[in-house]
Design a protein around this motif. Sequence first.
Motif, mmCIF file in Angstrom:
data_model
loop_
_atom_site.group_PDB
_atom_site.id
_atom_site.type_symbol
_atom_site.label_atom_id
_atom_site.label_comp_id
_atom_site.label_asym_id
_atom_site.label_seq_id
_atom_site.Cartn_x
_atom_site.Cartn_y
_atom_site.Cartn_z
ATOM 1 N N ALA A 180 0.699 -1.164 0.097
ATOM 2 C CA ALA A 180 -0.232 0.091 -0.373
ATOM 3 C C ALA A 180 1.104 1.608 0.057
ATOM 4 C CB ALA A 180 -1.122 -0.262 1.413
ATOM 5 N N MET A 181 2.131 1.426 0.750
ATOM 6 C CA MET A 181 2.746 1.977 0.452
ATOM 7 C C MET A 181 3.620 2.915 -0.725
ATOM 8 S SD MET A 181 6.092 3.325 3.401
ATOM 9 C CE MET A 181 4.963 4.123 5.091
ATOM 10 N N LEU A 182 4.166 1.341 -1.134
ATOM 11 C CA LEU A 182 4.973 2.140 -1.909
ATOM 12 C C LEU A 182 4.288 2.006 -3.195
ATOM 13 C CD1 LEU A 182 7.287 -1.909 -2.535
ATOM 14 C CD2 LEU A 182 8.277 -0.121 -2.519
ATOM 15 N N VAL A 183 2.775 1.526 -3.726
ATOM 16 C CA VAL A 183 2.335 1.843 -4.526
ATOM 17 C C VAL A 183 1.662 2.940 -4.258
ATOM 18 C CG1 VAL A 183 0.386 1.084 -6.007
ATOM 19 C CG2 VAL A 183 1.963 -0.801 -4.796
ATOM 20 N N GLY A 184 1.075 3.278 -3.783
ATOM 21 C CA GLY A 184 -0.162 4.815 -2.683
ATOM 22 C C GLY A 184 0.777 6.000 -3.106
ATOM 23 N N GLU A 185 2.852 5.872 -2.907
ATOM 24 C CA GLU A 185 3.220 6.150 -2.970
ATOM 25 C C GLU A 185 4.453 6.716 -3.420
ATOM 26 O OE1 GLU A 185 4.758 7.709 1.042
ATOM 27 O OE2 GLU A 185 3.378 7.430 2.021
ATOM 28 N N GLN A 186 3.781 5.770 -4.199
ATOM 29 C CA GLN A 186 4.513 5.517 -6.364
ATOM 30 C C GLN A 186 6.517 6.102 -5.800
ATOM 31 O OE1 GLN A 186 3.309 7.945 -9.096
ATOM 32 N NE2 GLN A 186 1.291 7.795 -8.143
ATOM 33 N N LEU A 187 6.659 4.960 -4.554
ATOM 34 C CA LEU A 187 7.799 5.463 -4.198
ATOM 35 C C LEU A 187 9.349 4.349 -5.245
ATOM 36 C CD1 LEU A 187 8.059 3.532 -0.526
ATOM 37 C CD2 LEU A 187 7.810 5.811 -2.134
ATOM 38 N N ALA A 188 10.186 4.396 -5.910
ATOM 39 C CA ALA A 188 11.085 4.412 -6.730
ATOM 40 C C ALA A 188 11.796 3.101 -6.069
ATOM 41 C CB ALA A 188 12.417 5.275 -7.118
ATOM 42 N N GLU A 189 12.374 3.187 -4.556
ATOM 43 C CA GLU A 189 12.615 2.148 -3.835
ATOM 44 C C GLU A 189 12.570 1.521 -3.120
ATOM 45 O OE1 GLU A 189 15.789 2.529 -1.380
ATOM 46 O OE2 GLU A 189 14.917 4.453 -0.508
ATOM 47 N N PRO A 190 12.396 1.173 -2.253
ATOM 48 C CA PRO A 190 11.772 0.173 -0.975
ATOM 49 C C PRO A 190 12.468 0.473 0.514
ATOM 50 C CG PRO A 190 13.349 -1.307 -2.015
ATOM 51 C CD PRO A 190 13.688 -0.403 -2.599
ATOM 52 N N SER A 191 13.013 1.113 0.838
ATOM 53 C CA SER A 191 13.502 1.013 2.525
ATOM 54 C C SER A 191 12.359 2.039 2.564
ATOM 55 C CB SER A 191 15.151 1.794 2.112
ATOM 56 O OG SER A 191 14.409 3.558 1.290
ATOM 57 N N ARG A 192 11.464 2.609 2.272
ATOM 58 C CA ARG A 192 10.988 3.380 3.650
ATOM 59 C C ARG A 192 9.174 2.384 3.892
ATOM 60 N NH1 ARG A 192 6.655 7.865 3.519
ATOM 61 N NH2 ARG A 192 6.806 7.946 1.346
ATOM 62 N N TRP B 31 9.000 0.787 -7.536
ATOM 63 C CA TRP B 31 9.495 -0.260 -7.010
ATOM 64 C C TRP B 31 9.132 -1.506 -7.130
ATOM 65 C CZ3 TRP B 31 10.621 -3.906 -3.595
ATOM 66 C CH2 TRP B 31 11.690 -4.150 -4.000
ATOM 67 N N ASP B 32 9.526 -2.182 -8.191
ATOM 68 C CA ASP B 32 9.745 -3.997 -8.193
ATOM 69 C C ASP B 32 10.477 -4.835 -7.962
ATOM 70 O OD1 ASP B 32 9.213 -5.002 -10.907
ATOM 71 O OD2 ASP B 32 8.216 -4.032 -10.937
ATOM 72 N N PRO B 33 10.669 -5.638 -7.374
ATOM 73 C CA PRO B 33 12.044 -6.934 -7.662
ATOM 74 C C PRO B 33 12.202 -7.409 -9.121
ATOM 75 C CG PRO B 33 10.422 -7.625 -5.894
ATOM 76 C CD PRO B 33 9.328 -6.786 -6.393
ATOM 77 N N SER C 212 7.548 -3.348 -13.777
ATOM 78 C CA SER C 212 6.474 -3.525 -13.761
ATOM 79 C C SER C 212 5.327 -2.961 -13.106
ATOM 80 C CB SER C 212 6.080 -5.004 -14.275
ATOM 81 O OG SER C 212 6.386 -5.748 -13.553
ATOM 82 N N GLY C 213 5.863 -2.510 -11.980
ATOM 83 C CA GLY C 213 5.502 -1.804 -10.315
ATOM 84 C C GLY C 213 4.314 -1.390 -10.305
ATOM 85 N N VAL C 214 3.172 -1.098 -10.882
ATOM 86 C CA VAL C 214 1.466 -1.596 -10.395
ATOM 87 C C VAL C 214 0.703 -2.997 -10.629
ATOM 88 C CG1 VAL C 214 -0.786 -0.501 -9.815
ATOM 89 C CG2 VAL C 214 1.383 1.196 -10.015
ATOM 90 N N ALA C 215 1.175 -2.843 -11.571
ATOM 91 C CA ALA C 215 0.915 -4.757 -12.538
ATOM 92 C C ALA C 215 1.477 -5.914 -12.062
ATOM 93 C CB ALA C 215 1.599 -4.735 -14.072
ATOM 94 N N PHE C 216 3.162 -5.750 -11.442
ATOM 95 C CA PHE C 216 3.482 -6.937 -10.419
ATOM 96 C C PHE C 216 3.267 -6.583 -8.805
ATOM 97 C CE2 PHE C 216 6.333 -7.092 -7.392
ATOM 98 C CZ PHE C 216 7.377 -8.760 -7.658
ATOM 99 N N TRP C 217 2.628 -5.730 -8.222
ATOM 100 C CA TRP C 217 2.301 -5.765 -6.568
ATOM 101 C C TRP C 217 1.159 -5.782 -7.763
ATOM 102 C CZ3 TRP C 217 5.635 -6.703 -3.503
ATOM 103 C CH2 TRP C 217 7.093 -5.839 -3.716
ATOM 104 N N SER C 218 0.072 -5.566 -8.293
ATOM 105 C CA SER C 218 -0.954 -6.297 -8.043
ATOM 106 C C SER C 218 -1.278 -7.950 -8.358
ATOM 107 C CB SER C 218 -2.094 -5.697 -9.075
ATOM 108 O OG SER C 218 -2.041 -3.878 -8.718
ATOM 109 N N ARG C 219 -0.719 -8.618 -9.432
ATOM 110 C CA ARG C 219 -0.920 -9.909 -8.946
ATOM 111 C C ARG C 219 -0.038 -10.003 -8.196
ATOM 112 N NH1 ARG C 219 2.414 -12.575 -14.372
ATOM 113 N NH2 ARG C 219 3.899 -11.988 -13.094
ATOM 114 N N ARG C 220 0.574 -9.814 -7.539
ATOM 115 C CA ARG C 220 1.459 -10.039 -6.674
ATOM 116 C C ARG C 220 0.854 -10.657 -5.414
ATOM 117 N NH1 ARG C 220 4.774 -12.874 -4.169
ATOM 118 N NH2 ARG C 220 3.515 -14.519 -5.335
ATOM 119 N N LEU C 221 0.308 -9.453 -5.142
ATOM 120 C CA LEU C 221 -0.809 -9.662 -3.929
ATOM 121 C C LEU C 221 -1.974 -11.206 -3.997
ATOM 122 C CD1 LEU C 221 -1.199 -6.153 -2.748
ATOM 123 C CD2 LEU C 221 -0.048 -7.934 -1.686
#
Length: 258
Positions: A53-65, A105-107, A112-121
Amino acid sequence: MDASAYLTSVVEQTATFAEWVDGRDAAIPVPTCPKWTLADLVDHVGATHRMVAMLVGEQLAEPSRAFAAYVPAPADSGRWGTWMVEGAAAAQRAVASVDGDAAVWDPSGAASGVAFWSRRLFGEACVHRADAAAALGRRYELAPESAVAALEDWLDTMTSRGYWENRPDFAAGMRGDGQSLHFHATDAPGEWLARREADRVVLEHTHAEADVTLRGPAADLLLVLSRRRRLDAAPSLELDGDRALLDRWIDHMDWVTD
């Protein structure tokens, strides 16, 4: 399935998961994840919802936060149900709030960002609900089309450039010179050919001859390939070819069970 459909399923499956675990003994072992208790499983699923939710909602370019903002599950298992439902809803809102092409960011290495995380969840929901079912003696069901989508997520993620580069043990185990594995769902359209090369695993969506073929209902394929069910306990699956090659593949599918 698009991002909205994936997250709708995540919310629905999480509601079922939450009902199963709410108020249960935190120390119940999870047989499909031998190092985990039920508390570990709940923590992982709910924390992942909030991280995404944070990665996607805030469109983070890297995951540390997002990693640093880890939110543990409540110690009181009587609060687990609400906590899990709230996390899934937060992830759904985040995905709905951004453009599907937003840079996140996605690993995987494919950006692929949003598409990656939607399917990953979605894939996480399908696999970890199976973990909860195994721990609590509940019946696990997954529609063939959904199982195919979860298999697609699992195989794409496990053969991604990012996974190869970030898991040297996986890369060492999977290096080959063309050995091939064919996975074939028989109750919904879905076929994959995985070929072990020296510098990657190549995944194709095709019907082809292979060194070993595993075919059968998509849900059973998902459970076996994700190490949630032993092949010997899945009589609906048919195996042709090199069993040792398949065993080696499954032995290295230890991403979320360790």
